[in-house]
Design an enzyme around this catalytic site. Structure first.
Site, mmCIF file in Angstrom:
data_model
loop_
_atom_site.group_PDB
_atom_site.id
_atom_site.type_symbol
_atom_site.label_atom_id
_atom_site.label_comp_id
_atom_site.label_asym_id
_atom_site.label_seq_id
_atom_site.Cartn_x
_atom_site.Cartn_y
_atom_site.Cartn_z
ATOM 1 N N LEU A 225 0.819 -1.212 0.000
ATOM 2 C CA LEU A 225 0.000 0.000 0.000
ATOM 3 C C LEU A 225 0.853 1.262 0.000
ATOM 4 O O LEU A 225 1.496 1.567 -0.989
ATOM 5 C CB LEU A 225 -0.973 -0.022 1.193
ATOM 6 N N ASP A 226 0.896 1.998 1.096
ATOM 7 C CA ASP A 226 1.581 3.293 1.124
ATOM 8 C C ASP A 226 3.056 3.188 1.507
ATOM 9 O O ASP A 226 3.660 4.171 1.920
ATOM 10 C CB ASP A 226 0.856 4.241 2.090
#
Length: 294
Positions: A225-226
């Site tokens: 994800l991030d």
């Protein structure tokens, strides 16, 4: 006169730059811009060179003989034709500031890309995109149809030949399969200064903590994800007098600028992966210039 660029990464050792410069000179090329970085911690060397083919040799001819030079150094390398526009797909949900900014930069030639499609899970920006003569694909995403929706997105990527996918505030999580298929070719804008204030409503988190700087982060998308390699970041100063709504409004401008700069670096071959980090070389002279006005 044809302008090209070469990016290189390999284990650090003597004679890399001299060997490349000599090779390009033999090919009738003149180096116009060069940047390099030697990572002492990893022992890796990174370089980007811009050059002109003054004898008129096409890129294919210049590239053909380079493998023989690169092999003893164990080089990973890539040649770029700087006149060729990368095919890009933009994905957006309901926040349109980044999309609008990218369309403007594209329209005036400040961002030399070929936008082959816009994909959205909402219809909010259909008219805007179609008025730019860009195909707009509305693909509704729910828990029940997520796999089918993503399969449609992948088909569009493959049919258009897109080389880069830009998540311009696309508020859906991509699957691990898509992240792996497009590894190093999906750029996201995150509305906070990663790694701080992750998750939902980061501006509210920042407001509640009384921060004095807010920012945005653009990074490559990975299955984490991030946590993907960061390409570009920026910040803006705020005070106690601003509300959380002010934070959002101020943040929109930062997000738009950061995403545009990250895309600009990627399409010009200025970003090289260095493990979980990136090497981002400076822009060559003239690469930010607009070709049109309005």
């Amino acid at each position: 006169m044809a302008g090209f660029a070469l990016t290189v990464s390999c284990a650090s050792r003597r004679d890399i730059v001299a060997s490349i410069a000599s090779y390009l000179a033999r090919m009738g090329c003149n180096i116009t811009d060069s940047a390099q970085f030697d990572d002492r911690e990893t022992g890796r060397f990174f370089m980007r060179m811009s050059f002109l083919s003054e004898k008129g040799r096409p890129l294919r001819a210049i590239e053909q003989g380079f493998a023989e030079l690169a092999s003893p150094f164990g080089m990973d390398y890539l040649f770029h034709d700087e006149s060729r526009k990368m095919k890009v797909i933009i994905m957006v949900s309901r926040f349109g500031h980044c999309l609008n900014d990218l369309l403007y930069r594209w329209r005036i030639g400040a961002l030399p890309i070929d936008i082959v499609a816009v994909i959205s899970n909402h219809l909010d920006y259909q008219k805007l995109v179609v008025n730019h003569d860009i195909p707009y694909h509305y693909i509704k995403v729910t828990k029940e149809n997520k796999a089918e929706a993503e399969a449609r997105q992948i088909r569009i990527i493959e049919e258009t030949g897109a080389e880069l996918v830009v998540l311009a505030r696309y508020m859906q999580v991509l699957s691990a399969e898509m992240c792996q298929m497009m590894s190093g070719r999906i750029i996201n804008i995150h509305h906070s200064f990663l790694p701080s204030f992750k998750g939902a409503n980061p501006y509210r988190q920042a407001f509640e903590r009384g921060v004095k700087l807010i920012g945005a982060t653009s990074h490559y998308v990975t299955i984490d994800l991030d946590e993907g390699p960061i390409i570009e970041q920026d910040i803006v100063r705020v005070t106690h007098a601003q509300s959380s709504e002010d934070y959002v409004a101020i943040g929109r401008d930062v997000e738009s600028q950061v995403l545009a700069r990250a895309i600009h670096a990627h399409i010009h071959g200025r970003v090289l992966l260095n493990g979980t980090k990136t090497i981002v070389f400076p822009a060559s002279p003239g690469s930010y210039a607009s070709t049109r006005t309005g």
